[in-house]
Design a protein around this motif. Sequence first.
Motif, PDB file in Angstrom:
ATOM      1  N   CYS A 142      -8.736  -4.715   4.748  1.00  0.00           N
ATOM      2  CA  CYS A 142      -8.011  -3.502   4.374  1.00  0.00           C
ATOM      3  C   CYS A 142      -9.018  -2.444   3.948  1.00  0.00           C
ATOM      4  O   CYS A 142      -9.922  -2.725   3.142  1.00  0.00           O
ATOM      5  CB  CYS A 142      -7.044  -3.777   3.223  1.00  0.00           C
TER       6      CYS A 142
ATOM      7  N   ILE B 111      -5.684  -1.520   8.450  1.00  0.00           N
ATOM      8  CA  ILE B 111      -5.874  -2.975   8.527  1.00  0.00           C
ATOM      9  C   ILE B 111      -6.471  -3.326   9.883  1.00  0.00           C
ATOM     10  O   ILE B 111      -5.968  -2.905  10.924  1.00  0.00           O
ATOM     11  CB  ILE B 111      -4.550  -3.726   8.316  1.00  0.00           C
TER      12      ILE B 111
ATOM     13  N   CYS C 222      -3.963   3.084   3.779  1.00  0.00           N
ATOM     14  CA  CYS C 222      -4.590   1.781   4.042  1.00  0.00           C
ATOM     15  C   CYS C 222      -4.610   1.500   5.537  1.00  0.00           C
ATOM     16  O   CYS C 222      -3.581   1.604   6.212  1.00  0.00           O
ATOM     17  CB  CYS C 222      -3.813   0.680   3.316  1.00  0.00           C
TER      18      CYS C 222
ATOM     19  N   SER D   2       0.837  -1.209   0.000  1.00  0.00           N
ATOM     20  CA  SER D   2       0.000   0.000   0.000  1.00  0.00           C
ATOM     21  C   SER D   2       0.867   1.252   0.000  1.00  0.00           C
ATOM     22  O   SER D   2       0.568   2.230  -0.689  1.00  0.00           O
ATOM     23  CB  SER D   2      -0.956  -0.012   1.199  1.00  0.00           C
TER      24      SER D   2
END
Length: 463
Positions: free
Chosen positions: A381, A370, A368, A361
């Motif tokens: 994501c 997570i 991004c 990313s």
Amino acid sequence: MLDQRPHDSAISALQALLGDRLVTSQADRALHGQNESYHPTLLPDAIAYPENTQEVSEIVKICAEHTCPITPYGAASSLEGQHLATKGGISLDTSKMAKLLTVNAEDLNVVVQPGLTRIALNEELRATGLFFPLDPGANASLGGMAATRASGTTAVRYGTMADSVLALEAVMADGTIIRTGSQARKSSTGYDLTHLLVGSEGTLGIITELTLRLQGIPEAASAATCRFNSVEDAVNCVILTIQSGLPMARIELVDEMMVRGFNNYSDAGLPEKPHLFVEFHGTPAAVAEQSISFGEIAEEFGASGFERAEKAEDRTRLWSMRHNAHQANRALAPTKGILSTDVCVPISKLAEAIVEAQRKSKEMGLSCTIVGHAGDGNYHCGLNVDTSDPEEMGRAKAFAGMLNESALRLGGTVSGEHGIGMGKTAYMHAEHGPALIYMRAIKQALDPQGILNPGKILPATNQ
């Protein structure tokens, strides 16, 4: 004479059946054409609001007679466009089918209509000492959860929707009403149609009733958070916890970018490091023992900053923060949209997969976050993207493709709980190979006209 639109004849027949519960207003159609993710707005031609199974059957019979597509619609919380009418036709809204029909307390099960949401169910069950444990975060409809084989934060202990559905009632593509399964906890009679329909995303039949397993409300519960210096340390802590046999009720991973989102959205005040959010259920003594054992394991991997939540209101606040991850993700870039995707890998590969996702990313210039149901290897994501910028959307979709390919390479699957919908059909052949032929054969046998939620799960034949 003016040409009719393709589905006008079906709409006229449905209007006669449903009266003002067949709606064609632009506002209602626009509402049912939206979604929580990056998929385009797709308007149905009309929305049907049935109140019972028999009406669903009559609606489907009319649609079959006129070859009119029909797309089930629950709480619209799905993230891969399952509820979008890709070919117009009828959006079948189950919000008026939202009753708790029967509580069988001694048998630990409940019978519900599909439009009932999981939070509403648990509110109605409160006085019984029982609860429905699955928690995908969103207040999803139970029919939608069954159709997408949903799970969530408690799957590590209580399983997924596939484990929770004992029986169901469904309307098939010709309008026939069938019942599958029973209240018995097991059966070895015939093909397992219950679990064929669970996870079929409305492409094989429309679920109109569910018999669901319940659990006793635990005598005690305790939650905690702690932070780690790296994702690898956090995931290795999870692996040893699971291998040690600790009966975790929840064990959730959030990376440093997601923590930044929490801080922006809800002023969480957390250090920007990977965190685990955990919860324990059982007797007071068992919960205390589990908490101590987990703490000892976590310390082996350098965990610090333990914050425990014993009171119900404190646990609610902690899990509300986790469940608001989608909104917290938006707080990182309020003017952008969200491309949210999930994959699932063996937990031994989870750290490798997440580190690769973080690295990719950054290389691709994408923001991004997570979050992961770390106990079962499922992670999500969330990308902040300008959906009007083709170049940025191209990079985001390329990243999502990389995630799918990485998951398959590591022995996993392209979706642990979001499902396929219209967003991941291109990867079905890569995951299932020749088995896809038999999936197509099942679809053809049960829905020969292709009117049930077209454009979902199965890729086009030229893919």
